[in-house]
Structures are given as structure tokens and as C-alpha cells.
Design an enzyme around this catalytic site. Structure first.
Site, PDB file in Angstrom:
ATOM      1  N   CYS A 435     -34.240 -46.170   9.456  1.00  0.00           N
ATOM      2  CA  CYS A 435     -33.327 -45.350   8.657  1.00  0.00           C
ATOM      3  C   CYS A 435     -33.248 -43.923   9.188  1.00  0.00           C
ATOM      4  O   CYS A 435     -32.433 -43.134   8.731  1.00  0.00           O
ATOM      5  CB  CYS A 435     -33.768 -45.360   7.189  1.00  0.00           C
ATOM      6  SG  CYS A 435     -32.372 -45.424   6.051  1.00  0.00           S
ATOM      7  N   LYS A 438     -29.749 -42.905  10.761  1.00  0.00           N
ATOM      8  CA  LYS A 438     -28.550 -42.715   9.956  1.00  0.00           C
ATOM      9  C   LYS A 438     -27.695 -41.569  10.494  1.00  0.00           C
ATOM     10  O   LYS A 438     -28.204 -40.615  11.073  1.00  0.00           O
ATOM     11  CB  LYS A 438     -28.945 -42.374   8.515  1.00  0.00           C
ATOM     12  CG  LYS A 438     -29.000 -43.533   7.559  1.00  0.00           C
ATOM     13  CD  LYS A 438     -29.194 -43.032   6.138  1.00  0.00           C
ATOM     14  CE  LYS A 438     -29.119 -44.153   5.119  1.00  0.00           C
ATOM     15  NZ  LYS A 438     -29.270 -43.642   3.744  1.00  0.00           N
ATOM     16  N   ASP A 468     -26.410 -46.063  -5.230  1.00  0.00           N
ATOM     17  CA  ASP A 468     -27.060 -46.847  -4.195  1.00  0.00           C
ATOM     18  C   ASP A 468     -26.318 -48.133  -3.870  1.00  0.00           C
ATOM     19  O   ASP A 468     -26.511 -48.712  -2.792  1.00  0.00           O
ATOM     20  CB  ASP A 468     -28.494 -47.179  -4.612  1.00  0.00           C
ATOM     21  CG  ASP A 468     -29.382 -45.942  -4.595  1.00  0.00           C
ATOM     22  OD1 ASP A 468     -29.474 -45.317  -3.535  1.00  0.00           O
ATOM     23  OD2 ASP A 468     -29.969 -45.608  -5.643  1.00  0.00           O
ATOM     24  N   ASP A 485     -26.868 -52.551   4.557  1.00  0.00           N
ATOM     25  CA  ASP A 485     -27.692 -51.661   5.380  1.00  0.00           C
ATOM     26  C   ASP A 485     -27.961 -52.354   6.708  1.00  0.00           C
ATOM     27  O   ASP A 485     -28.080 -53.592   6.768  1.00  0.00           O
ATOM     28  CB  ASP A 485     -29.013 -51.338   4.681  1.00  0.00           C
ATOM     29  CG  ASP A 485     -29.371 -49.868   4.795  1.00  0.00           C
ATOM     30  OD1 ASP A 485     -29.097 -49.294   5.864  1.00  0.00           O
ATOM     31  OD2 ASP A 485     -29.915 -49.313   3.828  1.00  0.00           O
ATOM     32  N   ASP A 508     -31.771 -50.934  -2.503  1.00  0.00           N
ATOM     33  CA  ASP A 508     -30.612 -50.345  -3.181  1.00  0.00           C
ATOM     34  C   ASP A 508     -30.295 -51.088  -4.476  1.00  0.00           C
ATOM     35  O   ASP A 508     -29.883 -50.476  -5.472  1.00  0.00           O
ATOM     36  CB  ASP A 508     -29.384 -50.382  -2.259  1.00  0.00           C
ATOM     37  CG  ASP A 508     -29.431 -49.296  -1.201  1.00  0.00           C
ATOM     38  OD1 ASP A 508     -30.159 -48.313  -1.394  1.00  0.00           O
ATOM     39  OD2 ASP A 508     -28.753 -49.456  -0.170  1.00  0.00           O
ATOM     40  N   GLY A 558     -23.962 -65.062   7.548  1.00  0.00           N
ATOM     41  CA  GLY A 558     -24.178 -63.853   8.320  1.00  0.00           C
ATOM     42  C   GLY A 558     -23.436 -63.864   9.630  1.00  0.00           C
ATOM     43  O   GLY A 558     -22.552 -64.699   9.879  1.00  0.00           O
ATOM     44  N   HIS A 559     -23.809 -62.941  10.488  1.00  0.00           N
ATOM     45  CA  HIS A 559     -23.160 -62.795  11.790  1.00  0.00           C
ATOM     46  C   HIS A 559     -24.209 -62.379  12.802  1.00  0.00           C
ATOM     47  O   HIS A 559     -25.093 -61.554  12.519  1.00  0.00           O
ATOM     48  CB  HIS A 559     -22.060 -61.730  11.721  1.00  0.00           C
ATOM     49  CG  HIS A 559     -21.445 -61.426  13.057  1.00  0.00           C
ATOM     50  ND1 HIS A 559     -20.567 -62.275  13.688  1.00  0.00           N
ATOM     51  CD2 HIS A 559     -21.618 -60.368  13.899  1.00  0.00           C
ATOM     52  CE1 HIS A 559     -20.205 -61.752  14.849  1.00  0.00           C
ATOM     53  NE2 HIS A 559     -20.831 -60.593  15.001  1.00  0.00           N
ATOM     54  N   SER A 560     -24.125 -62.941  14.012  1.00  0.00           N
ATOM     55  CA  SER A 560     -25.062 -62.595  15.074  1.00  0.00           C
ATOM     56  C   SER A 560     -24.300 -62.261  16.346  1.00  0.00           C
ATOM     57  O   SER A 560     -23.178 -62.737  16.554  1.00  0.00           O
ATOM     58  CB  SER A 560     -26.037 -63.748  15.334  1.00  0.00           C
ATOM     59  OG  SER A 560     -25.338 -64.910  15.729  1.00  0.00           O
ATOM     60  N   ASP A 646     -33.565 -44.706  -4.478  1.00  0.00           N
ATOM     61  CA  ASP A 646     -34.616 -44.969  -3.503  1.00  0.00           C
ATOM     62  C   ASP A 646     -34.553 -43.904  -2.415  1.00  0.00           C
ATOM     63  O   ASP A 646     -33.483 -43.402  -2.061  1.00  0.00           O
ATOM     64  CB  ASP A 646     -34.518 -46.383  -2.919  1.00  0.00           C
ATOM     65  CG  ASP A 646     -33.207 -46.657  -2.206  1.00  0.00           C
ATOM     66  OD1 ASP A 646     -32.201 -45.983  -2.507  1.00  0.00           O
ATOM     67  OD2 ASP A 646     -33.182 -47.557  -1.346  1.00  0.00           O
TER      68      ASP A 646
END
Length: 771
Positions: A435, A438, A468, A485, A508, A558-560, A646
């Protein structure tokens, strides 16, 4: 445009064990990497002790850092994945290692350097009632207890006895070192200095005809004379038959009946033995169970397996199992591993027939022995101390990577850096991941303010909302929360990284008092050979799924993609009742601020990128980072929290700003109450800060009295970006004690009250600091 890795991994070398030989391998491969070689280090102890320095540590003449070599900086420098684990089983045909609690690990070739330990199985009762000198970390835990017990016995005028089974160099050094330390603890001179008996006894029992069997007669005589003059009892030709509770039984050669003694602690320092599990690997072993290798340190039965140090037995060239010989395996092992990876013929290694042995006697003297030659004196002890310290320093002082020299606290001392513009300074430093990678909050807000997306009546949060998670009304009873995220890996362990990233992404949803329902994964895997890419993807998804399953959260897709570096993230869906949503706004005068996790991940991993973070610091941080905020959220809801968020990339002050600004709330933060991760203040003090730190520091404008505290390391932690950080909540003052007790009971041991809300309704939001 091809921006994939210039040398994608095509082969995998696993180093099993953190022994002295693998130190040299890591150093050599760091200096001259093998293109396309993936390097993995699996070890039980990341802070590996240098056995040669153990006697000095036992006597108290050296510190922990003089004994332990931290493998983490070495692994970082070599680009090796560091996995702290115990191998339960290996399949050499399929080239797979099975470790406790994590996915299996594949390899193309393997190097084993796991050391040896005393043969406790050879003596009945030793496993239950005795303490082995190896593994050293386990022995040191017992040694602390033994010192406390001896001190307690002395206070009560009771005798305290330690029996050591064995007669080799380790026995001589340990007997002398432990005696010196126990006498020092009691404030007493050694018996040879007074001639008087004391309540402390050290007893050596060995089946050999002499101490130091295999050494010259001169060295044997010096050791025996030293121990006898100091009142250390030595029983020669006494083969221990069994060990009971505080009892040693032996049979002396040519004598009858058997004899015995009583001891408060019994230590085993006998000949080396190999772990039993090696017999199930299919490797060819010698008669004593050690891996049989040729002169190239290559297994005689499996060409893709190498072994070195005490665990290896060189065919037709047997040498004593001693660190003196083991450390010399390092360079030839590194050379042959490199050659094997590149398809170059291996080189033979011929160990010397005799090696110099230096034995620390604990009293400022030492014995030097080689072949038929031996000497004893204080200068020998100084010589040994110099050699030992130089060895530890060689592998402990790891230089930072190129481009990592410009740190925050270096700028005032670097005449060139002080003239650089802030952007140039940031670009010359390593960029953080996690993080800490960012985009700054200022940049993000500036860009979002220029956008004019369409709206829907059931979307309850605008694109400029600082909540969040986004909120979508489903019906009167349910609100859907959505968050996403995604960030680059900050550790070189896909499985562990995915676990932490998943905890981070779920946070979140937890911060808003909701329950996660489902998730979509986004993963980028570094381009490599298909087997390596598949193994990496498997580890990532296993780590992610384990955490999601623990939260009853379904992975629904998902995606890869291929990429230059590893990155991972999740889009999380959650549900909450509309009137039970925890928001960032809502703090009330009189509320108390509670933070459930300690601060410091940003500075710790900034130091880790520069090979300057200690393993114990990083390991502790990783434990906290894997601790989900779910139970903390439940606790805050139960105790009537009025607001919650958070703490992640924008740091404590940046996220606190999002809480105080909507209601123009004034709060005060107690600096000394801030929970801090071990090592974080050390890293901050040494100038190791995240690449996001400078942008986060702009939130200092929120402070009413920054100059009063700006010189303190704690002040810098206000801006430290957190990955998988804790929840910050405002709780009514009368519920704080119960809330903290529940948090501590739920495992948030560092949870603390860090401030309070002083007033609401003022025209300007502000945060005040106090000690």
C-alpha cells in the site's frame, strides 16, 4: 512493446537449510547472479547461529548480534525467496518439497545444508530428559532456564549441577563456558582461583579414553588439565547407558557395577546424527545416515541433489563433522551449483586433511590445535574472537542495492542530494510496493474532481466519497458494499503475499461493519517458464483462498495476466443493514479513539528493500499483517463505535483527516500511546521511509502543533503508509474499557487508546498532539 523480464525464470534452485555453506552460496549468487535462475531458500531458523561464536555468547562475552547471522538481508541481496518452514517430505522423482502449512514447492535442483545434531536416540531416556546442544536456538532457550534455576539454587544455598555427555570439542567448550557464566552470575571467582568448592558443579561424562579424541596428545592434555584445575569433574571411559529424571547412568570400562550421578540439567554433546526423515527420500546415505556425495558435493544417487556441511558425507574422503570443515564447503558448493545451472562440468573439491581448531575455554584463554601441534593462551582466544567476529560480520553487513542510498535523513549530510528537487530525490530512491505504492491522496483527489461520471439513484456513494467502500442500495434491509484493492508484491513469497493482500482487501468491508460475501481476483504473474508461472499462480491463489474461506467469502472469478513483477488484488462484495453501516464521519465529543493494530509497516519494508531490516522485525510485522480486522470490526460494532476506518496507504494522519473533516471535529492524539511494531522506530531513526511518506506528510497541515513533536521518530510514523493496517474507531468513553478488553481477548494485543475527541462544531478541523 515488450516489457517482460529480460531474464525470465526458467529453472529453480532450492536451498534447503540455512547452514554455513549456504551463506557462501547466497553471497556468491548475489555477486554473480545466474540469469534465469529462480532461487528459493527454505529454512527453519532465519536467524542462524554461527556455532563458532556460541561459547563466547554463553559466557556473556559477546552479544546476540555476534552470534546470529540474519539470513533475510542475504536472501534479499541474492534475490532469493525466503520461506521459513520445515520440510515434512520430499519427492525427488517429481522434484517436489512438502512443507507444513503451505503449498508444495517445486524445483529443478536442490542443495541441502541442514546441519546435524547430537545422537539423542542412542541413549535411552535422552530424548525425554536431556538437552541437546543443537539445534542451537532450542538449546539457548533451555540455557536461559538453567541460569535462572542455578541462581535460585544459590539464593537458597542449594547445590546446582550440570552434566554434559560427550568428550569432543563441543563438550570442552560448553563445559568451560557454562561454568564461567554460572560463576559470574553468582558473583564468584572460578574454583581454580580460590581452591574452594562451591555449590555449582559441572560434570563431563564420556566413553572415550580421553577428551578431544582424534586430537593430538598435547591438545588432549591441555583440555583435561584446564578442566581439572577449574574443578570440572571428568569421567573418562564411562559409557552412558540411560538417562532418567535428573539422573545419568553409566558403565565404566573394566569396572563393575554401573555408576550414576544426580544433575539438575543434563546436556547431550555427543557425536553428530542425521535426521531420520532422510531415510525416506531415496537418497543414498552412508552407514550413519548422512547424504553420500561425490567430490563435487553432488549426491551419488541423484544428480540434481547437492549436499554440504555436516549433513554430507564425501565418498572415500571422510572428515570430522565440524564447523571448521563445513564452512569450507561453501565456495565449492556455490561454484558447482552455478555450473550445474549453466550446464558446465562440475569441479572436484578435495578437503584438507587437517584443519586448525580453536577451542574457547571461557576464561580468556583458548587452545589452538592442528595435527600434532597445539598451543594455549590468551592470544589464542583473541585470535579466535577476531576470526569469529570477522565471519559473522562478513555475512551480516550487507550493502544496500544500487539506487537506494538517498534516504530522508541522508539529505542533510549529502551535499549533492540536498540540491535535488523533491521529485528528483524520490526518483533516486527505490519505490515501495504494497500500500506504500498508492498514488498520493492529493493527486488522486485532483484527478477525481475533474471527472463527471453518470449517477444512479441506488448508488449511495459518489465517486469523490472518502468512505472505505462504495454503497449500493439493494432493498430496505440490505446495502451492497463494493471495494477493490490491488498492489505490487512487497515480499518475495507469493503465498504469504496473497494472504496479506487478501486480509488488506477485506479490511475495507470490515471497516464499514459489514460481512464479506464474494470476491473477484486480479493477479499479474512474472513471465517465466510455464511450470514456474503455474507454481507461482498456485501459491497466490492458495493463499488467497485460504483467507477468503476463513471469512466465508466465495471466490467467484477474476483475471490474470503476465507482467514484469508480481501483483495481486481483489474486488470484494459485502452486505450490511443500512442502519448499521459504520462510516468515517460521526465522531462525537467525548469519544475515545482506539487503534487495533500497531504502526510501522511502511518504514519496515522500506528498510527491507534496502536489506537493512532484521528478520525478527519483518516476521513480527507479517504476523500482524495476516491478522484480519473482522473480529475488531465486530467488537467496535458491539461497543457502539460512532465512526471507523482502516489505516492503510495514506497513514494514520491521512486517514484520520478523512474522519475529522466532514464534521469539523477536533481531536487530540497521545503520541506515547501509539502502538508501534518492533523495529519501526529503529528504521525511522535510520532514515528508512516509504516512497509515499513525503506525500503523506502534507497532511501535517491538519496539525495544530507539529513543531513540538516533529523531531521525534514517532512523529514520522503519523505519515507511515500501512499495508493490512488496523482499524481506527471512535468509541463512547464509558465503553472503552470493555471494548479494549474484548479486542485484547480477540488477539489484538497491541490495541490501544490513542486519543480523544475534544469538541465538535468548530469552523476548522484540527488535530492536536500531546505526549
Amino acid at each position: 512493446m515488450n516489457n517482460l523480464p529480460s531474464h525470465p525464470h526458467s529453472r529453480t534452485l532450492v536451498l534447503l537449510g540455512g547452514g554455513h555453506s549456504h551463506l557462501a552460496v547466497l553471497m556468491q549468487l548475489a555477486k554473480r547472479p545466474v540469469p534465469g535462475l529462480e532461487l528459493i531458500l527454505i529454512t527453519r531458523d532465519v536467524e542462524t547461529p554461527y556455532s563458532g561464536a556460541l561459547p563466547a555468547y554463553i559466557t556473556g562475552n559477546s552479544a546476540t548480534d555476534d552470534l546470529l547471522i540474519d539470513l533475510r538481508p542475504l536472501a534479499q541481496m541474492a534475490g532469493a525467496r525466503l520461506i521459513r518452514a520445515t520440510v515434512e517430505r520430499m519427492d525427488l522423482d517429481k522434484k517436489m518439497l512438502h512443507c507444513a502449512g503451505r503449498p508444495e514447492i517445486g524445483f529443478d535442483f536442490l542443495s541441502i545444508n541442514i546441519g546435524s545434531r547430537p545422537d539423542v536416540a542412542a541413549i535411552s531416556g535422552a530424548q525425554e530428559f536431556a538437552i541437546a546442544v543443537k539445534p542451537i536456538p532450542e538449546f539457548l532457550r533451555h540455557w536461559e532456564r538453567m541460569q535462572h534455576e542455578a541462581a535460585e539454587a544459590m539464593r537458597n544455598q542449594r547445590p546446582y549441577a550440570i552434566a554434559i555427555i560427550g568428550g569432543g570439542p563441543a563438550t570442552v567448550e560448553m563445559a568451560c563456558a557454562m561454568q564461567v557464566k554460572l560463576y559470574r552470575n553468582a558473583g564468584l571467582p572460578l574454583p581454580c582461583e580460590t581452591g574452594q568448592e562451591t555449590l555449582i558443579r559441572v560434570i563431563v561424562v564420556t566413553s572415550s579414553d580421553s577428551l578431544l579424541a582424534g586430537f593430538s596428545a598435547g591438545a588432549q592434555a591441555r583440555a583435561l588439565e584446564t578442566m581439572q584445575s577449574r574443578g570440572i569433574e571428568v569421567h573418562l571411559r564411562s559409557r552412558v547407558s540411560s538417562i532418567g529424571q535428573n539422573t545419568v547412568h553409566w558403565k565404566t570400562t573394566g569396572a563393575s557395577p554401573a555408576d550414576s550421578l544426580q544433575a539438575d540439567s543434563i546436556v547431550i554433546a555427543t557425536g553428530a546424527s542425521a535426521p531420520e526423515w532422510l531415510r525416506n527420500t531415496g537418497l543414498t546415505l552412508d552407514d550413519n545416515g548422512f547424504i553420500l556425495v561425490n567430490n563435487s558435493l553432488q549426491s551419488v544417487s541423484h544428480s540434481h541433489v547437492f549436499a554440504a556441511g555436516d549433513i554430507a558425507s564425501i565418498k572415500d574422503c571422510e572428515r570430522p563433522r565440524s564447523g571448521v570443515y563445513a564452512v569450507r564447503h561453501g565456495k565449492p558448493l556455490a561454484r558447482n551449483l552455478r555450473h550445474y545451472a549453466q550446464g558446465i562440468p562440475l569441479q572436484n573439491y578435495h578437503p584438507q586433511s587437517h584443519a586448525l581448531a580453536l577451542l574457547n575455554l571461557g576464561d580468556g584463554t583458548a587452545i589452538a590445535a592442528r595435527g600434532q601441534w597445539s598451543l594455549q593462551g590468551r592470544w589464542v582466544a583473541q585470535w579466535k574472537d577476531w576470526i569469529d567476529r570477522r565471519f559473522v560480520e562478513k555475512y551480516s553487513r550487507v550493502p544496500p542495492p544500487a539506487g537506494a542510498s538517498l534516504l530522508a535523513n541522508d539529505l542533510s549530510q549529502d551535499p549533492f542530494a540536498s540540491k535535488l528537487a523533491p521529485a528528483e530525490v524520490r526518483q533516486s530512491s527505490l519505490r515501495c510496493a504494497g500500500c506504500g505504492a498508492k498514488v498520493s491522496s492529493t493527486m488522486l483527489r485532483d484527478v477525481l474532481s475533474q471527472l463527471h461520471p453518470c449517477t444512479h439513484s441506488d448508488v449511495l456513494s459518489a465517486h469523490l466519497s472518502t468512505e472505505d467502500a462504495a454503497m449500493i442500495r439493494i432493498d430496505e434491509r440490505r446495502t451492497l458494499l463494493q471495494t477493490v484493492d490491488h498492489f505490487r508484491a512487497f515480499i518475495n513469497d507469493p503465498y504469504l503475499f496473497a494472504r496479506i493482500a487478501t486480509v488488506h482487501c477485506l479490511s475495507d468491508i470490515h471497516a464499514m461493519g459489514a460481512t464479506a460475501h464474494s470476491a473477484l481476483a486480479i493477479v499479474s504473474v512474472p513471465y517465466a517458464a510455464p511450470r514456474i508461472m503455474q507454481a507461482t499462480l498456485t501459491e497466490i491463489m492458495c493463499g488467497c483462498t485460504e483467507v477468503l474461506n476463513a471469512h466465508n467469502t466465495a471466490l467467484i472469478g477474476g483475471h490474470s495476466s503476465e507482467a514484469q513483477e508480481l501483483s495481486f488484488g481483489l474486488s470484494i462484495n459485502g452486505f450490511v443493514e443500512p442502519d448499521k453501516v459504520l462510516r468515517k464521519r460521526g465522531m462525537r465529543a467525548g469519544d475515545v479513539l482506539i487503534l487495533c493494530k500497531p504502526l510501522g509497516t511502511g518504514t519496515l519494508f522500506a528498510a527491507d528493500m534496502r536489506y537493512q531490516a532484521k528478520q525478527r522485525w519483518i516476521e513480527n510485522a507479517l504476523v500482524h499483517m495476516q491478522h484480519s480486522n473482522q473480529m475488531a470490526a465486530h467488537c467496535f460494532v458491539r461497543h457502539g463505535a460512532t465512526a471507523c476506518t482502516d489505516i492503510t496507504g495514506f497513514g494514520l494522519l491521512g486517514h484520520l483527516a478523512e474522519m475529522v473533516e466532514p464534521d469539523a471535529v477536533r481531536v487530540v492524539i497521545s503520541m506515547n500511546a501509539l502502538p508501534v511494531l518492533a523495529g519501526a522506530l529503529d528504521c525511522i531513526t535510520n532514515g528508512f521511509v516509504s516512497s509515499l511518506q513525503q506525500d503523506n506528510a502534507r497532511h501535517a497541515s491538519l496539525l495544530s502543533n507539529p513543531l513540538q513533536f516533529s523531531a521525534l521518530p514517532l512523529y514520522q510514523l503519523l505519515f507511515d503508509p500501512q499495508t493490512a493496517g488496523g482499524l481506527l474507531a471512535s468509541v463512547p468513553a464509558f465503553k472503552v474499557d470493555a471494548c479494549l478488553a474484548d479486542l485484547h481477548a480477540a488477539g489484538y494485543r497491541s490495541a490501544a487508546c490513542i486519543g480523544e475527541v475534544l469538541a465538535t462544531g468548530s469552523n476548522s478541523a484540527a488535530v492536536a498532539l500531546r505526549e
